[in-house]
Enzyme design. Structure first.
Site, PDB file in Angstrom:
ATOM      1  N   GLY A 164      15.804   5.028 -42.290  1.00  0.00           N
ATOM      2  CA  GLY A 164      15.108   4.764 -43.542  1.00  0.00           C
ATOM      3  C   GLY A 164      13.641   5.113 -43.561  1.00  0.00           C
ATOM      4  O   GLY A 164      12.940   4.803 -44.524  1.00  0.00           O
TER       5      GLY A 164
ATOM      6  N   PRO B 263      17.393   7.488 -37.545  1.00  0.00           N
ATOM      7  CA  PRO B 263      16.670   8.296 -38.532  1.00  0.00           C
ATOM      8  C   PRO B 263      17.505   9.463 -39.037  1.00  0.00           C
ATOM      9  O   PRO B 263      18.192  10.128 -38.254  1.00  0.00           O
ATOM     10  CB  PRO B 263      15.454   8.810 -37.748  1.00  0.00           C
ATOM     11  CG  PRO B 263      15.891   8.800 -36.323  1.00  0.00           C
ATOM     12  CD  PRO B 263      16.876   7.672 -36.184  1.00  0.00           C
ATOM     13  N   GLY B 264      17.476   9.695 -40.316  1.00  0.00           N
ATOM     14  CA  GLY B 264      18.187  10.836 -40.892  1.00  0.00           C
ATOM     15  C   GLY B 264      17.185  11.735 -41.598  1.00  0.00           C
ATOM     16  O   GLY B 264      16.824  12.815 -41.128  1.00  0.00           O
ATOM     17  N   ARG B 265      16.686  11.241 -42.724  1.00  0.00           N
ATOM     18  CA  ARG B 265      15.731  11.995 -43.539  1.00  0.00           C
ATOM     19  C   ARG B 265      14.533  12.489 -42.718  1.00  0.00           C
ATOM     20  O   ARG B 265      14.140  13.648 -42.812  1.00  0.00           O
ATOM     21  CB  ARG B 265      15.216  11.079 -44.667  1.00  0.00           C
ATOM     22  CG  ARG B 265      14.330  11.767 -45.678  1.00  0.00           C
ATOM     23  CD  ARG B 265      13.677  10.735 -46.622  1.00  0.00           C
ATOM     24  NE  ARG B 265      14.660   9.830 -47.203  1.00  0.00           N
ATOM     25  CZ  ARG B 265      15.413  10.109 -48.262  1.00  0.00           C
ATOM     26  NH1 ARG B 265      15.273  11.254 -48.884  1.00  0.00           N
ATOM     27  NH2 ARG B 265      16.292   9.238 -48.718  1.00  0.00           N
TER      28      ARG B 265
ATOM     29  N   ARG C 190      18.828  16.123 -55.977  1.00  0.00           N
ATOM     30  CA  ARG C 190      18.089  14.865 -55.838  1.00  0.00           C
ATOM     31  C   ARG C 190      17.221  14.513 -57.049  1.00  0.00           C
ATOM     32  O   ARG C 190      17.004  13.336 -57.314  1.00  0.00           O
ATOM     33  CB  ARG C 190      17.272  14.851 -54.541  1.00  0.00           C
ATOM     34  CG  ARG C 190      18.182  14.815 -53.305  1.00  0.00           C
ATOM     35  CD  ARG C 190      17.424  14.585 -52.004  1.00  0.00           C
ATOM     36  NE  ARG C 190      16.836  13.270 -51.949  1.00  0.00           N
ATOM     37  CZ  ARG C 190      15.550  13.003 -52.096  1.00  0.00           C
ATOM     38  NH1 ARG C 190      14.696  13.988 -52.307  1.00  0.00           N
ATOM     39  NH2 ARG C 190      15.110  11.781 -52.035  1.00  0.00           N
TER      40      ARG C 190
ATOM     41  N   TYR D 241      18.004  10.994 -58.562  1.00  0.00           N
ATOM     42  CA  TYR D 241      17.001   9.933 -58.355  1.00  0.00           C
ATOM     43  C   TYR D 241      15.647  10.240 -58.960  1.00  0.00           C
ATOM     44  O   TYR D 241      14.695   9.512 -58.720  1.00  0.00           O
ATOM     45  CB  TYR D 241      16.718   9.708 -56.865  1.00  0.00           C
ATOM     46  CG  TYR D 241      17.833   9.719 -55.880  1.00  0.00           C
ATOM     47  CD1 TYR D 241      18.778   8.685 -55.860  1.00  0.00           C
ATOM     48  CD2 TYR D 241      17.909  10.700 -54.899  1.00  0.00           C
ATOM     49  CE1 TYR D 241      19.771   8.667 -54.884  1.00  0.00           C
ATOM     50  CE2 TYR D 241      18.899  10.678 -53.929  1.00  0.00           C
ATOM     51  CZ  TYR D 241      19.827   9.659 -53.930  1.00  0.00           C
ATOM     52  OH  TYR D 241      20.789   9.640 -52.964  1.00  0.00           O
TER      53      TYR D 241
ATOM     54  N   CYS E 256      24.948  24.641 -66.185  1.00  0.00           N
ATOM     55  CA  CYS E 256      25.064  24.309 -67.599  1.00  0.00           C
ATOM     56  C   CYS E 256      24.852  22.816 -67.813  1.00  0.00           C
ATOM     57  O   CYS E 256      25.761  22.091 -68.222  1.00  0.00           O
ATOM     58  CB  CYS E 256      26.427  24.727 -68.108  1.00  0.00           C
ATOM     59  SG  CYS E 256      26.704  26.470 -67.902  1.00  0.00           S
ATOM     60  N   GLU E 257      23.661  22.354 -67.471  1.00  0.00           N
ATOM     61  CA  GLU E 257      23.273  20.952 -67.613  1.00  0.00           C
ATOM     62  C   GLU E 257      21.782  20.934 -67.895  1.00  0.00           C
ATOM     63  O   GLU E 257      21.015  21.513 -67.113  1.00  0.00           O
ATOM     64  CB  GLU E 257      23.465  20.188 -66.281  1.00  0.00           C
ATOM     65  CG  GLU E 257      24.862  20.114 -65.743  1.00  0.00           C
ATOM     66  CD  GLU E 257      25.735  19.128 -66.476  1.00  0.00           C
ATOM     67  OE1 GLU E 257      25.201  18.177 -67.073  1.00  0.00           O
ATOM     68  OE2 GLU E 257      26.958  19.335 -66.455  1.00  0.00           O
TER      69      GLU E 257
ATOM     70  N   TYR F 147      19.372  15.705 -47.213  1.00  0.00           N
ATOM     71  CA  TYR F 147      20.039  15.354 -48.473  1.00  0.00           C
ATOM     72  C   TYR F 147      19.957  16.480 -49.510  1.00  0.00           C
ATOM     73  O   TYR F 147      19.872  16.224 -50.717  1.00  0.00           O
ATOM     74  CB  TYR F 147      19.498  14.025 -49.026  1.00  0.00           C
ATOM     75  CG  TYR F 147      19.622  12.896 -48.024  1.00  0.00           C
ATOM     76  CD1 TYR F 147      20.877  12.439 -47.631  1.00  0.00           C
ATOM     77  CD2 TYR F 147      18.505  12.324 -47.416  1.00  0.00           C
ATOM     78  CE1 TYR F 147      21.013  11.436 -46.684  1.00  0.00           C
ATOM     79  CE2 TYR F 147      18.630  11.323 -46.465  1.00  0.00           C
ATOM     80  CZ  TYR F 147      19.891  10.885 -46.103  1.00  0.00           C
ATOM     81  OH  TYR F 147      20.016   9.902 -45.156  1.00  0.00           O
TER      82      TYR F 147
HETATM   83  C1  LIG Z   1      21.743   6.857 -44.497  1.00  0.00           C
HETATM   84  C2  LIG Z   1      21.756   6.002 -43.304  1.00  0.00           C
HETATM   85  C3  LIG Z   1      20.810   6.199 -42.301  1.00  0.00           C
HETATM   86  C4  LIG Z   1      19.704   7.203 -42.409  1.00  0.00           C
HETATM   87  O1  LIG Z   1      18.796   6.899 -43.392  1.00  0.00           O
HETATM   88  P1  LIG Z   1      17.495   7.814 -43.595  1.00  0.00           P
HETATM   89  O2  LIG Z   1      16.798   7.200 -44.742  1.00  0.00           O
HETATM   90  O3  LIG Z   1      17.966   9.178 -43.876  1.00  0.00           O
HETATM   91  O4  LIG Z   1      16.710   7.731 -42.322  1.00  0.00           O
HETATM   92  C5  LIG Z   1      20.903   5.418 -41.173  1.00  0.00           C
HETATM   93  N1  LIG Z   1      21.877   4.495 -41.036  1.00  0.00           N
HETATM   94  C6  LIG Z   1      22.803   4.278 -41.983  1.00  0.00           C
HETATM   95  C7  LIG Z   1      23.846   3.278 -41.776  1.00  0.00           C
HETATM   96  C8  LIG Z   1      22.778   5.019 -43.140  1.00  0.00           C
HETATM   97  O5  LIG Z   1      23.679   4.801 -44.089  1.00  0.00           O
END
Ligand SMILES: *Cc1c(COP(=O)(O)O)cnc(C)c1O
Length: 432
Positions: A249, A292-294, A331, A335, A362-363, A391
């Site tokens: 997150g 971490p993802g994002r 996105r 959002y 077409c939106e 994402y």
């Molecule tokens: C989406 C998610 C993440 C990653 O979140 P980011 O905001 O991209 O860092 C980590 N853990 C879980 C369980 C998630 O669903």
């Protein structure tokens, strides 16, 4: 000047990504094009890993949330950096498998895993299945029993923390589709049930409070709530939980309004809080996982488009039409997420206008952004949208039967295809 540290301008006035000329990349690989800077991805991976080593004695694991950007090459880079993977579907597990992932370091998430997916995860010996609800626990106990194995799990807990972020990406509050509630006693009941399960080993607890969060405080609050629960479990049952997964997150910079904290600071502060809490509560220090993802993938990506037309509506707005849109980046439509954009072949010029960047679907809602400061564009210019590494590709679609763009990785001044551009035959591949 730029939202990501890997962006720059060369002597031709062109935007550079990881030192490579974006206009040349567009010419060589075509547009739309996702460009991912592998060096920056690796830099972030090392920063996360080092922060656990430095501040927490290495007693933890970083798992990249692959949903942010999932393809085989990304899984390989993560493995090479010693990073585990979060997966949320059989498709992500399959990608990880084909990339040679170490499944001991995989966490399998999801609020509605199918039996097929649970069986697949058990067969692959996924290290930790994050169980979301009692029904899933029962099914997993049965599946593991049928296969004669013991499965390691964590419980997804709602710590009741309200992170300050977009409602759609908040996940830690009581009204969430994910996980067990603490205050109703639901979580404690599940823990007791899991301890009784013959084919299940309760390794830990998991929480993930949301995404694109800039404060460290809610993460610390969540950790404290979780540790208190671990202490309560020990008191009630004598069972000691060993792992604490604090989720992901961490926010990134999309526009100059965003002010992310360095990732090291997060682990530094969380480690102190965890150590203090454990001492106070009389429990042992948990093995910590972060996801971490994002922040791993986002800053490393830039999407390149070709401007196909400029439509000026006097006193209202100017549209720039690009050869992609919500199919490669949904996105803004989802959002209202803001991005920084520039004309890649005029990156040395000042941003002298504001435009709405419109996709080709077409939106009317197919926009990348509104009121975006940018250099004056003409048809044929290359439009770069920054910090699109997370994402975007993973949320892309074939709406309007638009083929998905290629993904190119750049590293040490070289570019290589990581995901091929979809062909027209790919579009009809499953049509009978
Ligand atoms: C989406 C998610 C993440 C990653 O979140 P980011 O905001 O991209 O860092 C980590 N853990 C879980 C369980 C998630 O669903």
């Amino acid at each position: 000047m730029f939202v990501s540290e890997n962006l720059g301008v060369n002597e031709k006035g062109h935007l550079t990504i990881g030192g490579m000329d974006s206009v040349e990349l567009a010419k060589e690989f075509g547009t739309p094009l996702y460009v991912m800077d592998e060096d920056l991805i690796r830099k972030h991976a090392k920063a996360y890993k080092n922060s656990i080593d430095k501040f927490y004695g290495g007693n933890g694991l970083v798992c990249y949330a692959s949903k942010a950007f999932c393809c085989k090459e990304m899984c390989r880079v993560m493995k090479d950096e010693g990073i585990g993977l979060d997966v949320v579907s059989i498709g992500e597990m399959y990608t990880a498998l084909k990339a040679g992932a170490d499944f001991d370091k995989v966490c399998f998430h999801g609020n509605n895993k199918t039996d097929e997916e649970l069986e697949y995860a058990v067969d692959l010996k996924v290290g930790r299945i994050i169980v979301d609800n009692i029904y899933e626990l029962e099914r997993l106990e049965r599946i593991a029993g049928e296969k004669g194995v013991k499965v390691g799990i964590m419980f997804r807990i709602k710590p009741g923390i309200d992170a300050h972020t977009h409602d759609f990406v908040k996940t830690g509050q009581i009204d969430s589709k994910f996980g067990f509630a603490l205050e109703t006693g639901e979580a404690m009941e599940a823990v007791k049930k899991a301890i009784e399960c013959k084919n299940i080993e309760l390794k830990g607890l998991h929480c993930h409070i949301g995404s694109q969060i800039f404060d460290i405080a809610p993460f610390i609050e969540a950790a404290e709530v979780m540790l208190k629960f671990i202490a309560d479990i020990k008191k009630d049952t004598g069972y000691e939980i060993s792992d604490l997964n604090l989720g992901g997150g961490f926010g990134i910079m999309y526009t100059e309004k965003d002010d992310p904290v360095p990732y090291e600071n997060y682990m530094e502060k969380v480690s102190v809080a965890v150590k203090e809490s454990c001492e106070k509560l009389g429990i042992k220090l948990p093995y910590i996982l972060i996801e971490p993802g994002r922040s791993m993938a986002g800053p490393a990506g830039v999407t390149l488009y070709t401007c196909g037309g400029v439509k000026e509506i006097p006193n209202i707005r100017t549209y720039i039409s690009i050869d992609g849109g919500m199919t490669d980046n949904p996105r803004y439509a989802l959002y209202k997420s803001e991005y920084d954009a520039l004309v890649a072949n005029k990156a040395d010029k000042s941003k002298d206008t504001k435009v709405t960047i419109a996709g080709k679907c077409c939106e009317s809602g197919d926009l990348i952004g509104e009121g975006m400061p940018i250099q004056t564009a003409v048809p044929g210019d290359i439009i770069a949208v920054c910090a699109t590494g997370a994402y975007n590709y993973s949320m892309s679609s074939n709406y309007n039967r638009i083929p998905k763009p290629a993904v190119v990785f750049v590293k040490n001044g070289e570019a290589r295809i990581a995901v091929k551009r979809e062909t027209l035959d790919d579009i009809i591949r499953n049509d009978i």
